[in-house]
Design a protein around this motif. Structure first.
Motif, PDB file in Angstrom:
ATOM      1  N   ILE A 111       0.866  -1.184   0.000  1.00  0.00           N
ATOM      2  CA  ILE A 111       0.000   0.000   0.000  1.00  0.00           C
ATOM      3  C   ILE A 111       0.896   1.225   0.000  1.00  0.00           C
ATOM      4  N   GLN A 112       0.665   2.101  -0.966  1.00  0.00           N
ATOM      5  CA  GLN A 112       1.441   3.339  -1.034  1.00  0.00           C
ATOM      6  C   GLN A 112       0.809   4.372  -0.106  1.00  0.00           C
ATOM      7  N   VAL A 113       1.563   4.775   0.907  1.00  0.00           N
ATOM      8  CA  VAL A 113       1.095   5.789   1.851  1.00  0.00           C
ATOM      9  C   VAL A 113       1.459   7.171   1.332  1.00  0.00           C
ATOM     10  N   VAL A 114       2.722   7.323   0.912  1.00  0.00           N
ATOM     11  CA  VAL A 114       3.203   8.570   0.315  1.00  0.00           C
ATOM     12  C   VAL A 114       3.946   8.177  -0.964  1.00  0.00           C
ATOM     13  N   GLY A 115       3.177   7.885  -1.977  1.00  0.00           N
ATOM     14  CA  GLY A 115       3.777   7.469  -3.249  1.00  0.00           C
ATOM     15  C   GLY A 115       4.722   6.298  -3.024  1.00  0.00           C
ATOM     16  N   THR A 116       5.885   6.344  -3.668  1.00  0.00           N
ATOM     17  CA  THR A 116       6.885   5.300  -3.451  1.00  0.00           C
ATOM     18  C   THR A 116       7.817   5.636  -2.292  1.00  0.00           C
ATOM     19  N   TRP A 117       7.631   6.788  -1.676  1.00  0.00           N
ATOM     20  CA  TRP A 117       8.489   7.211  -0.559  1.00  0.00           C
ATOM     21  C   TRP A 117       8.171   6.474   0.738  1.00  0.00           C
ATOM     22  N   LEU A 118       6.935   6.071   0.918  1.00  0.00           N
ATOM     23  CA  LEU A 118       6.543   5.333   2.123  1.00  0.00           C
ATOM     24  C   LEU A 118       5.443   4.351   1.753  1.00  0.00           C
ATOM     25  N   GLN A 119       5.747   3.073   1.937  1.00  0.00           N
ATOM     26  CA  GLN A 119       4.785   2.026   1.616  1.00  0.00           C
ATOM     27  C   GLN A 119       4.657   1.072   2.800  1.00  0.00           C
ATOM     28  N   LEU A 120       3.531   0.398   2.844  1.00  0.00           N
ATOM     29  CA  LEU A 120       3.324  -0.662   3.824  1.00  0.00           C
ATOM     30  C   LEU A 120       3.383  -1.986   3.069  1.00  0.00           C
ATOM     31  N   GLU A 121       4.369  -2.794   3.417  1.00  0.00           N
ATOM     32  CA  GLU A 121       4.614  -4.057   2.718  1.00  0.00           C
ATOM     33  C   GLU A 121       5.065  -5.077   3.759  1.00  0.00           C
ATOM     34  N   VAL A 122       4.306  -6.123   3.957  1.00  0.00           N
ATOM     35  CA  VAL A 122       4.601  -7.111   4.996  1.00  0.00           C
ATOM     36  C   VAL A 122       5.635  -8.120   4.501  1.00  0.00           C
ATOM     37  N   ILE A 123       6.712  -8.235   5.275  1.00  0.00           N
ATOM     38  CA  ILE A 123       7.695  -9.294   5.040  1.00  0.00           C
ATOM     39  C   ILE A 123       7.999  -9.950   6.387  1.00  0.00           C
ATOM     40  N   ARG A 124       8.469 -11.173   6.345  1.00  0.00           N
ATOM     41  CA  ARG A 124       8.911 -11.889   7.547  1.00  0.00           C
ATOM     42  C   ARG A 124      10.437 -11.940   7.486  1.00  0.00           C
ATOM     43  N   ASN A 125      11.072 -11.285   8.417  1.00  0.00           N
ATOM     44  CA  ASN A 125      12.524 -11.162   8.425  1.00  0.00           C
ATOM     45  C   ASN A 125      13.097 -12.048   9.528  1.00  0.00           C
ATOM     46  N   ARG A 126      13.837 -13.075   9.140  1.00  0.00           N
ATOM     47  CA  ARG A 126      14.466 -13.959  10.128  1.00  0.00           C
ATOM     48  C   ARG A 126      15.863 -13.495  10.461  1.00  0.00           C
ATOM     49  N   GLY A 127      16.342 -12.459   9.799  1.00  0.00           N
ATOM     50  CA  GLY A 127      17.688 -11.960  10.059  1.00  0.00           C
ATOM     51  C   GLY A 127      17.648 -10.606  10.737  1.00  0.00           C
ATOM     52  N   ALA A 128      18.679  -9.821  10.465  1.00  0.00           N
ATOM     53  CA  ALA A 128      18.782  -8.462  10.995  1.00  0.00           C
ATOM     54  C   ALA A 128      18.400  -7.499   9.878  1.00  0.00           C
ATOM     55  N   ALA A 129      18.840  -6.259   9.985  1.00  0.00           N
ATOM     56  CA  ALA A 129      18.532  -5.245   8.971  1.00  0.00           C
ATOM     57  C   ALA A 129      18.973  -5.723   7.594  1.00  0.00           C
TER      58      ALA A 129
END
Length: 185
Positions: free
Chosen positions: A60-78
């Motif tokens: 979901i684009q909140v502020v164009g491509t500058w801020l989006q909501l995208e669910v990922i599952r991260n098993r690592g660090a940054a």
């Protein structure tokens, strides 16, 4: 009348070994716990909401491509670094929680209470994911959902950790210790 008032000192002032007065404030553990609970609950609520409504959907684009909501599952660090080291990150989060509990015993500074509360709430938020999300057992994937261009996808627990760490750096540079004393180098 308190013992301090009987000795001619105002309440909240203790004496040092050489007999001089040393001001002591209230412990700030309650503030630390309130900030931690707030950070944890906001993180947990946001993760529950995005998993329920956004997982397996297009971002979901909140502020164009500058801020989006995208669910990922991260098993690592940054940036997904160290995905095979999930247990190590779980141990690190646990160590951070233990260290904060030890520091809290000598905590008299409200700014430090806020900083440590942010770290504690964020650490608990990501630790909860590692313990209880699939596949579970210290290897769960952390739910990340805030996406900005050319940066890692992160969550509110990560934001709390970064803000708490940044505040600790500022407090350290200003010479304020967790016990409320100020040192000048």
């Amino acid at each position: 009348m308190t013992e301090a008032e009987q000795a001619g000192r105002p309440a909240g002032v203790t004496t040092t070994a050489d007999g001089k007065s040393a001001p002591r404030g209230r412990r700030r553990i309650a503030a630390l716990l309130l900030v931690a609970a707030f950070a944890y609950l906001v993180d947990l609520g946001s993760k529950l909401a995005v998993v329920a409504r956004l997982e397996h959907h297009d971002p979901i684009q909140v502020v164009g491509t500058w801020l989006q909501l995208e669910v990922i599952r991260n098993r690592g660090a940054a940036f997904g670094i160290g995905e095979a080291m999930t247990i190590v990150f779980t141990v690190i989060a646990t160590a951070v929680i233990v260290a904060i509990a030890r520091i809290a015993r000598k905590l008299y500074s409200l700014p430090w209470a806020i900083a440590l509360g942010l770290l504690l709430g964020g650490a608990f938020g990501n630790l909860t994911d590692r313990l209880f999300r699939s596949p579970g057992g210290f290897e769960g994937g952390v739910v990340d959902f805030i996406a900005v261009p050319h940066f890692a996808v992160f969550n509110l627990a990560d934001s709390a950790i970064v803000c708490g760490g940044f505040l600790i750096v500022i407090l350290s540079f200003r010479g304020l210790d967790p016990d409320g004393t100020v040192h000048q180098d």
